[in-house]
Design an enzyme around this catalytic site. Sequence first.
Site, PDB file in Angstrom:
ATOM      1  N   LYS A 177      -0.968  -2.418  -0.373  1.00 49.92           N
ATOM      2  CA  LYS A 177      -2.210  -3.177  -0.558  1.00 49.92           C
ATOM      3  C   LYS A 177      -2.301  -3.722  -1.984  1.00 49.92           C
ATOM      4  CE  LYS A 177      -6.110  -5.074   0.398  1.00 49.92           C
ATOM      5  NZ  LYS A 177      -7.341  -4.386   0.813  1.00 49.92           N
ATOM      6  N   LYS A 245     -12.415  -4.146  -8.721  1.00 52.38           N
ATOM      7  CA  LYS A 245     -11.942  -2.766  -8.571  1.00 52.38           C
ATOM      8  C   LYS A 245     -10.487  -2.741  -8.150  1.00 52.38           C
ATOM      9  CE  LYS A 245     -12.348  -0.987  -4.691  1.00 52.38           C
ATOM     10  NZ  LYS A 245     -11.565  -0.832  -3.422  1.00 52.38           N
TER      11      LYS A 245
END
Length: 295
Positions: A177, A245
């Site tokens: 990811k 983030k």
Amino acid sequence: MFISPETSTVGFIGLGVMGKSMAEHILQAGYRLHVYTRTQEKAHELLAKGAIWQPSPQQIAENCDVIITMVGYPHDVEQIYLSENGLVYHAKQGTYLIDMTTSSPQLASRINEESKKAKLHSLDAPVSGGDIGAKNASLSIMVGGEQAAYESILPLLQIVGKTIVYQGKSGAGQHTKVCNQIAIASTMIGVSEALAYAKAANLQPETVLQSIATGAAGSWSLSNLGSRMIQNDFEAGFYIKHFIKDMGIALQSANEMNLQTPGLALAEQIYKQLAELGYNEQGTQAIYLYYTEHQ
């Protein structure tokens, strides 16, 4: 053993922009579904369709055979899994724990180590595809953990995703990811700069998009978020605050491997400026405003 509606009760923690749609697909597939989210109001539609509310992650752990988490930040993941009242310490032996949050690869490995001690199966399975992918059950899911556990929960993942790939040991899903977010970071700069250029050149952005989205410049971001930019639709399919983030996780992981990622660093810088301007709750396509409104 394969997970099925006849054998398993599923718990779902986190009913945000993506989690709510994912949980609904699982409910519609016939699974007994227990849900928890910090804001109970977000669960009302699912409860009306037959989902069962639980007041805490601990109650989810005590009542479910498979638990999926889709929350905001690594500290949320750590709290849900590894706190005194966390899933790892209250789930029944043999329970499958599937974290689909984009989180830290290192945290995924820690959760896996603690899960093994408790005789639980832990997988990190972050997703890509945003709100559209969640609604259409077409998410890309990248999975890390033991392969036998992956094969057992694959039928459940197929309910919410279209492209599901086993990446390797614990943490591999999260590392994959990170690769995804690095690719998107620079792509979003390119998409917004191209459409800002089209506007500055007095072209029709819609017709420009028709030409470039199907050529060599084509990408998911261009096809799905470019039109939102042109229409001034900055509603979040994926929040800027969450992308910041993710980029922070990616930069930290790259730094630990002594890998330079200047494109990623530039994207983080631009998005942080947008956050300071008050766009934290907007979708990532609001980067377009950096070029058209704030230069």
